[in-house]
Design a protein around this motif. Structure first.
Motif: not given
Length: 103
Positions: A34-36, A41-44, A49-55, A59-60
């Motif tokens: 759910g976080f991913t 969707v919402y990272l600017p 880059n949004r998908v990689v950063t969220a993915s 894990f954290a």
């Protein structure tokens, strides 16, 4: 006689430990996904880059959920917090259908 033995088993420390372990694995996974979905969707950032950063950050989140599962007051409290948080993130991730930003 059987009902009281089953009730005793469900209230035992072993059942509590199994419930917390499942909450850490399953509930943590649902929260991390759910976080991913939400941050995809919402990272600017640009979409890739949004998908990689969220993915990578998920894990954290999964580790934090696992730590919370074993540190909470009760297994039922753990399940409620993890499932409601995950459901809220899923809902917020899939609301902006007109923006065409589905994860």
């Amino acid at each position: 006689m059987q009902a009281s033995a089953l009730l005793h088993l469900l209230r035992s420390r072993t059942a509590e430990l199994i419930s917390r372990g499942l909450a850490a694995l399953v509930g943590g996974y649902l929260l991390a996904f759910g976080f991913t979905a939400f941050f995809s969707v919402y990272l600017p950032l640009s979409r890739a880059n949004r998908v990689v950063t969220a993915s990578l950050l998920c894990f954290a989140i999964w580790v934090a959920a696992a730590l919370y599962a074993f540190g909470a007051r009760s297994p039922s409290h753990t399940w409620l917090i993890l499932l409601f948080s995950a459901a809220g993130l899923y809902l917020l991730a899939y609301l902006p259908t007109d923006w065409r930003l589905r994860p």
